[in-house]
Scaffold this motif. Sequence first.
Motif, PDB file in Angstrom:
ATOM      1  N   HIS A   1     -10.762   7.158   3.275  1.00  0.00           N
ATOM      2  CA  HIS A   1      -9.956   7.789   2.239  1.00  0.00           C
ATOM      3  C   HIS A   1      -8.910   6.804   1.722  1.00  0.00           C
ATOM      4  O   HIS A   1      -8.692   5.743   2.323  1.00  0.00           O
ATOM      5  CB  HIS A   1      -9.293   9.076   2.753  1.00  0.00           C
ATOM      6  CG  HIS A   1      -8.171   8.849   3.733  1.00  0.00           C
ATOM      7  ND1 HIS A   1      -8.384   8.407   5.027  1.00  0.00           N
ATOM      8  CD2 HIS A   1      -6.822   9.006   3.617  1.00  0.00           C
ATOM      9  CE1 HIS A   1      -7.228   8.307   5.670  1.00  0.00           C
ATOM     10  NE2 HIS A   1      -6.260   8.661   4.828  1.00  0.00           N
ATOM     11  N   SER A   2      -8.292   7.161   0.604  1.00  0.00           N
ATOM     12  CA  SER A   2      -7.298   6.290  -0.029  1.00  0.00           C
ATOM     13  C   SER A   2      -6.178   7.154  -0.594  1.00  0.00           C
ATOM     14  O   SER A   2      -6.320   8.370  -0.754  1.00  0.00           O
ATOM     15  CB  SER A   2      -7.934   5.455  -1.149  1.00  0.00           C
ATOM     16  OG  SER A   2      -9.077   4.757  -0.701  1.00  0.00           O
TER      17      SER A   2
ATOM     18  N   HIS B   1      -2.886 -12.804  -0.313  1.00  0.00           N
ATOM     19  CA  HIS B   1      -3.028 -11.467   0.265  1.00  0.00           C
ATOM     20  C   HIS B   1      -4.272 -11.421   1.146  1.00  0.00           C
ATOM     21  O   HIS B   1      -5.307 -12.017   0.810  1.00  0.00           O
ATOM     22  CB  HIS B   1      -3.151 -10.409  -0.837  1.00  0.00           C
ATOM     23  CG  HIS B   1      -1.985 -10.360  -1.775  1.00  0.00           C
ATOM     24  ND1 HIS B   1      -0.873  -9.589  -1.545  1.00  0.00           N
ATOM     25  CD2 HIS B   1      -1.756 -10.998  -2.955  1.00  0.00           C
ATOM     26  CE1 HIS B   1      -0.011  -9.747  -2.537  1.00  0.00           C
ATOM     27  NE2 HIS B   1      -0.531 -10.598  -3.399  1.00  0.00           N
ATOM     28  N   ILE B   2      -4.191 -10.695   2.263  1.00  0.00           N
ATOM     29  CA  ILE B   2      -5.331 -10.501   3.151  1.00  0.00           C
ATOM     30  C   ILE B   2      -5.378  -9.051   3.610  1.00  0.00           C
ATOM     31  O   ILE B   2      -4.362  -8.349   3.630  1.00  0.00           O
ATOM     32  CB  ILE B   2      -5.283 -11.425   4.393  1.00  0.00           C
ATOM     33  CG1 ILE B   2      -3.973 -11.195   5.181  1.00  0.00           C
ATOM     34  CG2 ILE B   2      -5.436 -12.879   3.993  1.00  0.00           C
ATOM     35  CD1 ILE B   2      -3.917 -11.944   6.501  1.00  0.00           C
ATOM     36  N   ALA B   3      -6.580  -8.600   3.980  1.00  0.00           N
ATOM     37  CA  ALA B   3      -6.759  -7.249   4.538  1.00  0.00           C
ATOM     38  C   ALA B   3      -8.065  -7.214   5.300  1.00  0.00           C
ATOM     39  O   ALA B   3      -9.018  -7.931   4.969  1.00  0.00           O
ATOM     40  CB  ALA B   3      -6.752  -6.194   3.438  1.00  0.00           C
ATOM     41  N   CYS B   4      -8.115  -6.378   6.348  1.00  0.00           N
ATOM     42  CA  CYS B   4      -9.298  -6.255   7.204  1.00  0.00           C
ATOM     43  C   CYS B   4      -9.650  -4.794   7.407  1.00  0.00           C
ATOM     44  O   CYS B   4      -8.767  -3.938   7.513  1.00  0.00           O
ATOM     45  CB  CYS B   4      -9.038  -6.879   8.584  1.00  0.00           C
ATOM     46  SG  CYS B   4      -9.639  -8.555   8.749  1.00  0.00           S
ATOM     47  N   GLY B   5     -10.949  -4.517   7.500  1.00  0.00           N
ATOM     48  CA  GLY B   5     -11.445  -3.214   7.914  1.00  0.00           C
ATOM     49  C   GLY B   5     -12.492  -3.418   8.994  1.00  0.00           C
ATOM     50  O   GLY B   5     -12.725  -4.543   9.441  1.00  0.00           O
ATOM     51  N   SER B   6     -13.144  -2.353   9.406  1.00  0.00           N
ATOM     52  CA  SER B   6     -14.175  -2.477  10.432  1.00  0.00           C
ATOM     53  C   SER B   6     -15.352  -3.318   9.956  1.00  0.00           C
ATOM     54  O   SER B   6     -15.949  -4.066  10.729  1.00  0.00           O
ATOM     55  CB  SER B   6     -14.669  -1.085  10.840  1.00  0.00           C
ATOM     56  OG  SER B   6     -13.621  -0.302  11.357  1.00  0.00           O
TER      57      SER B   6
ATOM     58  N   GLN C   1      -0.559  -5.588  -4.156  1.00  0.00           N
ATOM     59  CA  GLN C   1      -0.875  -5.052  -2.831  1.00  0.00           C
ATOM     60  C   GLN C   1      -2.379  -5.016  -2.632  1.00  0.00           C
ATOM     61  O   GLN C   1      -3.140  -4.774  -3.578  1.00  0.00           O
ATOM     62  CB  GLN C   1      -0.279  -3.645  -2.686  1.00  0.00           C
ATOM     63  CG  GLN C   1      -0.240  -3.118  -1.265  1.00  0.00           C
ATOM     64  CD  GLN C   1       0.356  -1.719  -1.198  1.00  0.00           C
ATOM     65  OE1 GLN C   1       0.764  -1.133  -2.214  1.00  0.00           O
ATOM     66  NE2 GLN C   1       0.405  -1.157  -0.001  1.00  0.00           N
ATOM     67  N   LEU C   2      -2.819  -5.278  -1.407  1.00  0.00           N
ATOM     68  CA  LEU C   2      -4.236  -5.242  -1.042  1.00  0.00           C
ATOM     69  C   LEU C   2      -4.381  -4.480   0.265  1.00  0.00           C
ATOM     70  O   LEU C   2      -3.679  -4.761   1.236  1.00  0.00           O
ATOM     71  CB  LEU C   2      -4.778  -6.666  -0.892  1.00  0.00           C
ATOM     72  CG  LEU C   2      -6.225  -6.807  -0.424  1.00  0.00           C
ATOM     73  CD1 LEU C   2      -7.190  -6.297  -1.487  1.00  0.00           C
ATOM     74  CD2 LEU C   2      -6.536  -8.261  -0.083  1.00  0.00           C
ATOM     75  N   GLN C   3      -5.306  -3.500   0.292  1.00  0.00           N
ATOM     76  CA  GLN C   3      -5.526  -2.674   1.479  1.00  0.00           C
ATOM     77  C   GLN C   3      -7.023  -2.522   1.736  1.00  0.00           C
ATOM     78  O   GLN C   3      -7.821  -2.547   0.793  1.00  0.00           O
ATOM     79  CB  GLN C   3      -4.902  -1.288   1.299  1.00  0.00           C
ATOM     80  CG  GLN C   3      -3.388  -1.279   1.165  1.00  0.00           C
ATOM     81  CD  GLN C   3      -2.683  -1.397   2.489  1.00  0.00           C
ATOM     82  OE1 GLN C   3      -2.791  -0.533   3.354  1.00  0.00           O
ATOM     83  NE2 GLN C   3      -1.958  -2.492   2.676  1.00  0.00           N
ATOM     84  N   CYS C   4      -7.386  -2.349   3.012  1.00  0.00           N
ATOM     85  CA  CYS C   4      -8.788  -2.124   3.378  1.00  0.00           C
ATOM     86  C   CYS C   4      -8.923  -0.899   4.270  1.00  0.00           C
ATOM     87  O   CYS C   4      -8.080  -0.661   5.154  1.00  0.00           O
ATOM     88  CB  CYS C   4      -9.367  -3.331   4.128  1.00  0.00           C
ATOM     89  SG  CYS C   4      -9.979  -4.637   3.058  1.00  0.00           S
ATOM     90  N   GLY C   5      -9.979  -0.113   4.035  1.00  0.00           N
ATOM     91  CA  GLY C   5     -10.381   0.937   4.954  1.00  0.00           C
ATOM     92  C   GLY C   5     -11.486   0.398   5.850  1.00  0.00           C
ATOM     93  O   GLY C   5     -11.641  -0.815   6.004  1.00  0.00           O
ATOM     94  N   HIS C   6     -12.278   1.282   6.439  1.00  0.00           N
ATOM     95  CA  HIS C   6     -13.376   0.810   7.285  1.00  0.00           C
ATOM     96  C   HIS C   6     -14.381  -0.013   6.491  1.00  0.00           C
ATOM     97  O   HIS C   6     -14.859  -1.047   6.963  1.00  0.00           O
ATOM     98  CB  HIS C   6     -14.100   2.002   7.924  1.00  0.00           C
ATOM     99  CG  HIS C   6     -13.311   2.680   9.007  1.00  0.00           C
ATOM    100  ND1 HIS C   6     -12.416   2.010   9.810  1.00  0.00           N
ATOM    101  CD2 HIS C   6     -13.291   3.976   9.428  1.00  0.00           C
ATOM    102  CE1 HIS C   6     -11.882   2.858  10.677  1.00  0.00           C
ATOM    103  NE2 HIS C   6     -12.383   4.052  10.454  1.00  0.00           N
ATOM    104  N   GLU C   7     -14.692   0.451   5.270  1.00  0.00           N
ATOM    105  CA  GLU C   7     -15.763  -0.189   4.508  1.00  0.00           C
ATOM    106  C   GLU C   7     -15.405  -0.370   3.035  1.00  0.00           C
ATOM    107  O   GLU C   7     -16.282  -0.629   2.218  1.00  0.00           O
ATOM    108  CB  GLU C   7     -17.039   0.656   4.601  1.00  0.00           C
ATOM    109  CG  GLU C   7     -17.521   0.898   6.017  1.00  0.00           C
ATOM    110  CD  GLU C   7     -18.638   1.924   6.082  1.00  0.00           C
ATOM    111  OE1 GLU C   7     -19.637   1.648   6.769  1.00  0.00           O
ATOM    112  OE2 GLU C   7     -18.521   2.985   5.427  1.00  0.00           O
ATOM    113  N   HIS C   8     -14.154  -0.238   2.663  1.00  0.00           N
ATOM    114  CA  HIS C   8     -13.789  -0.366   1.258  1.00  0.00           C
ATOM    115  C   HIS C   8     -12.440  -1.056   1.114  1.00  0.00           C
ATOM    116  O   HIS C   8     -11.668  -1.167   2.083  1.00  0.00           O
ATOM    117  CB  HIS C   8     -13.755   1.005   0.576  1.00  0.00           C
ATOM    118  CG  HIS C   8     -12.548   1.838   0.904  1.00  0.00           C
ATOM    119  ND1 HIS C   8     -12.352   2.404   2.150  1.00  0.00           N
ATOM    120  CD2 HIS C   8     -11.480   2.213   0.143  1.00  0.00           C
ATOM    121  CE1 HIS C   8     -11.222   3.095   2.139  1.00  0.00           C
ATOM    122  NE2 HIS C   8     -10.673   2.986   0.936  1.00  0.00           N
TER     123      HIS C   8
END
Length: 333
Positions: free
Chosen positions: A237-238, A142-147, A178-185
């Motif tokens: 937010h999440s 799994h991969i995810a990116c944010g700012s 599942q893996l998710q990213c916001g800007h900083e979390h």
Amino acid sequence: MPLLFTGFNAFGQHECISRDVDCAAGFSEINAPVSTQNQCTISIGFRYAALAFGRKLWLRGLLDDGPNECVTLKAAGDIKALAAGDSHCLVLLESGQLYRVQPKLQAELLVVRLEAPPRSNSGTKRSFFGAPKAPSSPIIEHIACGSHINVAVSSENAVFSIPSCLHQFAERQFRVKQLQCGHEHAVLLNVNGDVFTWGNGLRGQLGQPVLKVEETPQLMEALAGIKITQIAAGGWHSAAISAFGDLYTWGLNCSGQLGMRVMKPGGFLKEPTVYPLPQLQDLPECGCSKEAKSNEHDDDDCAPLRVFAGSRHTLLTRRCGRLWASGWCQHGP
């Protein structure tokens, strides 16, 4: 099946067949090399979009000098997932090998070297002749990116803040769904329905009672005992959907992205508000239930199915097929 797009497109991230620069009036079809043999994988950053079919990868948008620039690359194997960040895009192959590529016209795929996770208590693995074996490269699932955050999870449940290993779940039965990213979390969901969060939580996006930065994954106690089936992470937010068909949102509500409109006395909209703990949303009645002419319609037919989160907006699909949205919508519905 055609690919549709709506929203901000000033950098030419998508070549719309209608040639519209901004698809604010509704959905427009994307002129994409759709394949019937390979599954489409897509990830969208602020200034570019990444699209993959099989081994081929397309980057389109503001890459170097101006909008509508495009570059095509070929990976060493079929592409499983993409995660578009501001400065680079993560590319995960079906083999578990992880690459990164900068969104430039002279782009090239570079192997990501990850830090070896801590050794287990089972001892050092040795060859037939007794020599210690070199640790194998992690197989990423799994991969995810944010700012400001880049995360990967391996088949052995090691969590990487790329390239460093920051945590490893010890339980062998632990499996990431599942893996998710916001800007900083980051938000992680396992197959048991438990939610873990980490990163910057100063805007309540971690769902923890205390607003602070968490360096490693922390269980969301507020959702303990509730089986979660799907998660989303936006800017700050999440959101999550439970097995009972309930929608929960938490974090910053500056543009109504949590699906709540909080009013002050006198009818004035309240200033941006932080909700650090999950809020159960009372969803409005779906229009299809009103249109149903028979009594065979079940409320479960309109239950939340999937949730998606952008920088300041949230999208919700319901089982009936309808799409709902809340939050900032200057560039389209």
